[in-house]
Design an enzyme around this catalytic site. Structure first.
Site, mmCIF file in Angstrom:
data_model
loop_
_atom_site.group_PDB
_atom_site.id
_atom_site.type_symbol
_atom_site.label_atom_id
_atom_site.label_comp_id
_atom_site.label_asym_id
_atom_site.label_seq_id
_atom_site.Cartn_x
_atom_site.Cartn_y
_atom_site.Cartn_z
ATOM 1 N N GLY A 216 2.900 2.250 10.816
ATOM 2 C CA GLY A 216 3.836 3.358 10.646
ATOM 3 C C GLY A 216 4.593 3.725 11.914
ATOM 4 O O GLY A 216 5.245 4.765 11.977
ATOM 5 N N SER B 114 3.805 -2.204 10.327
ATOM 6 C CA SER B 114 5.257 -2.332 10.525
ATOM 7 C C SER B 114 5.796 -3.718 10.171
ATOM 8 O O SER B 114 6.733 -4.202 10.794
ATOM 9 C CB SER B 114 5.655 -1.944 11.960
ATOM 10 O OG SER B 114 5.330 -0.579 12.191
ATOM 11 N N GLU C 148 -6.518 4.652 8.138
ATOM 12 C CA GLU C 148 -6.323 6.082 7.853
ATOM 13 C C GLU C 148 -7.589 6.688 7.249
ATOM 14 O O GLU C 148 -7.919 7.848 7.516
ATOM 15 C CB GLU C 148 -5.099 6.254 6.934
ATOM 16 C CG GLU C 148 -3.801 6.016 7.713
ATOM 17 C CD GLU C 148 -2.683 5.361 6.932
ATOM 18 O OE1 GLU C 148 -2.704 5.395 5.687
ATOM 19 O OE2 GLU C 148 -1.781 4.786 7.583
ATOM 20 N N ASN D 189 0.873 -1.174 0.000
ATOM 21 C CA ASN D 189 0.000 0.000 0.000
ATOM 22 C C ASN D 189 0.912 1.225 0.000
ATOM 23 O O ASN D 189 1.520 1.547 1.011
ATOM 24 C CB ASN D 189 -0.892 -0.038 1.255
ATOM 25 C CG ASN D 189 -1.757 1.199 1.383
ATOM 26 O OD1 ASN D 189 -1.812 2.023 0.461
ATOM 27 N ND2 ASN D 189 -2.431 1.340 2.513
ATOM 28 N N TRP D 190 0.979 1.864 -1.145
ATOM 29 C CA TRP D 190 1.934 2.979 -1.280
ATOM 30 C C TRP D 190 1.420 4.262 -0.633
ATOM 31 O O TRP D 190 2.148 5.253 -0.549
ATOM 32 C CB TRP D 190 2.261 3.220 -2.756
ATOM 33 C CG TRP D 190 3.002 2.086 -3.417
ATOM 34 C CD1 TRP D 190 3.360 0.887 -2.843
ATOM 35 C CD2 TRP D 190 3.469 2.026 -4.769
ATOM 36 N NE1 TRP D 190 4.015 0.097 -3.749
ATOM 37 C CE2 TRP D 190 4.100 0.771 -4.950
ATOM 38 C CE3 TRP D 190 3.411 2.909 -5.853
ATOM 39 C CZ2 TRP D 190 4.672 0.387 -6.163
ATOM 40 C CZ3 TRP D 190 3.981 2.523 -7.069
ATOM 41 C CH2 TRP D 190 4.608 1.278 -7.211
ATOM 42 N N LYS D 191 0.162 4.277 -0.232
ATOM 43 C CA LYS D 191 -0.437 5.449 0.410
ATOM 44 C C LYS D 191 -0.163 6.718 -0.428
ATOM 45 O O LYS D 191 -0.147 6.622 -1.654
ATOM 46 C CB LYS D 191 0.086 5.576 1.847
ATOM 47 C CG LYS D 191 -0.127 4.276 2.648
ATOM 48 C CD LYS D 191 0.153 4.413 4.117
ATOM 49 C CE LYS D 191 -0.064 3.071 4.815
ATOM 50 N NZ LYS D 191 0.082 3.124 6.265
ATOM 51 N N HIS E 60 -9.323 1.209 5.216
ATOM 52 C CA HIS E 60 -8.034 1.380 5.889
ATOM 53 C C HIS E 60 -8.206 2.290 7.112
ATOM 54 O O HIS E 60 -9.009 3.226 7.083
ATOM 55 C CB HIS E 60 -7.011 1.979 4.913
ATOM 56 C CG HIS E 60 -5.618 1.892 5.435
ATOM 57 N ND1 HIS E 60 -5.119 2.798 6.347
ATOM 58 C CD2 HIS E 60 -4.637 0.980 5.230
ATOM 59 C CE1 HIS E 60 -3.880 2.449 6.660
ATOM 60 N NE2 HIS E 60 -3.561 1.349 6.005
ATOM 61 N N GLY F 21 3.115 -1.028 4.250
ATOM 62 C CA GLY F 21 3.234 0.387 3.927
ATOM 63 C C GLY F 21 4.681 0.746 3.635
ATOM 64 O O GLY F 21 5.180 0.568 2.519
ATOM 65 N N GLY F 22 5.367 1.227 4.652
ATOM 66 C CA GLY F 22 6.727 1.736 4.484
ATOM 67 C C GLY F 22 7.669 0.818 3.718
ATOM 68 O O GLY F 22 8.374 1.258 2.799
ATOM 69 N N GLU G 137 -5.019 -4.957 10.673
ATOM 70 C CA GLU G 137 -3.983 -3.948 10.880
ATOM 71 C C GLU G 137 -4.216 -3.242 12.215
ATOM 72 O O GLU G 137 -5.038 -2.309 12.288
ATOM 73 C CB GLU G 137 -4.021 -2.911 9.760
ATOM 74 C CG GLU G 137 -3.766 -3.475 8.383
ATOM 75 C CD GLU G 137 -3.231 -2.407 7.433
ATOM 76 O OE1 GLU G 137 -2.115 -2.593 6.947
ATOM 77 O OE2 GLU G 137 -3.902 -1.392 7.215
HETATM 78 P P1 13P Z 1 3.366 0.330 7.648
HETATM 79 O O1 13P Z 1 3.873 -0.955 7.053
HETATM 80 O O2 13P Z 1 4.089 1.528 7.171
HETATM 81 O O3 13P Z 1 3.268 0.235 9.148
HETATM 82 O O4 13P Z 1 1.859 0.502 7.106
HETATM 83 C C1 13P Z 1 0.981 -0.538 7.209
HETATM 84 C C2 13P Z 1 -0.261 -0.190 6.503
HETATM 85 O O5 13P Z 1 -1.024 0.652 6.938
HETATM 86 C C3 13P Z 1 -0.554 -0.859 5.233
HETATM 87 O O6 13P Z 1 -1.829 -0.583 4.795
#
Ligand code: 13P
Length: 255
Positions: free
Chosen positions: A174, A214, A98, A10-12, A96, A235-236, A168
């Site tokens: 994050g 993470s 967020e 997920n590149w956000k 998600h 994510g990251g 999640e």
């Molecule tokens: P991180 O891997 O950066 O913690 O993000 C996870 C995430 O929200 C994937 O959708």
């Protein structure tokens, strides 16, 4: 029933269009030998059509990060499932944390989006997860039950088989604080039990449940080895092709 691993990046709100094209190209070449793991990437809307061209014919699949539940019309800033489908997206990330935290996503809008996605023949990746406050306050199970039940309201058993769940924990996203293997396993087992309560054991055993929060190259193998963890929503670590490669290779080795 053996479930295939699904590793999704997920590149956000990261990467310009040109940067997305480069990253997608690197992932395509690193995923060439991957046979048993689904590798999925979710760029921004803006980059999605170009990324779709880059991954065409490869074993990397496209997801969008969200969708609106209406077909078209006066919904500034939104995109529809038909638009997603036309460029070749196969998955839509829905609900998600967020989106829930910052953009008023509710269990009701998650449900509308899940049904719309399924009606278009695409697969929803349904995100659920608790905050630290909820976990510490003894509300873990009630929060997750409500999110799962809400997402699947009026979804048929046949359609439920086409869904993916991403567990999640909000406190792990994050933050660099990852759930322990046992915490993630126990919680995902619980999430599967909720699916079983709704649809029965057969559906529950076939739905893939990803862990997200993470997940990194150094903790992926441990998490992915757990019985109820069928992949990752990353994510990251999905923004660097070598790190993302380490994670989907770990899944491939276990698969
Ligand atoms: P991180 O891997 O950066 O913690 O993000 C996870 C995430 O929200 C994937 O959708």
């Amino acid at each position: 029933m053996s479930r295939k691993y699904i590793i999704a990046g997920n590149w956000k709100m990261n990467k310009t269009v040109s940067e997305s094209v480069v990253l997608a190209g690197e992932i395509v070449s690193k995923a060439k030998e991957i046979k048993n793991t689904e590798v999925v990437i979710a760029p921004t809307y803006l980059a999605a059509a170009k990324v779709a061209d880059v991954i065409k014919g490869s074993n990397v699949k496209l997801a969008l990060q969200d969708i609106h539940w209406k077909d078209q019309g006066a919904f500034t800033g939104k995109v529809s499932v038909d638009m997603a489908k036309e460029i070749g997206a196969e998955y839509i990330i829905i609900g998600h944390s967020e989106q829930r935290q910052f953009f008023h996503e509710t269990d009701e809008t998650v449900n509308l989006k899940v049904k719309k996605t399924l009606s278009a023949g695409l697969k929803p990746i349904i995100c659920v997860g608790e905050t630290l406050e909820e976990r510490n306050g003894g509300k873990l199970e009630s929060v997750l039950s409500a999110q799962v039940e809400g997402a699947y309201k009026d979804v048929s058993k046949e359609d439920a088989l086409k869904t993916v769940i991403a567990y999640e924990p909000v406190w792990a996203i994050g933050t660099g604080v990852v759930a322990t293997d046992a915490q993630a396993q126990d919680t995902q087992k619980f999430v599967r039990s909720v699916v079983s309560r709704i649809y029965g054991a057969e559906v529950a055993e076939s739905v893939q449940i990803q862990y997200g929060g993470s997940m990194k190259p150094d903790n992926a193998a441990g998490l992915l080895a757990q019985k109820d963890i069928d992949g990752g929503l990353i994510g990251g670590a999905a923004l660097k092709s070598d790190q993302f490669f380490s994670i989907f290779s770990a899944a491939e080795k276990l698969g």
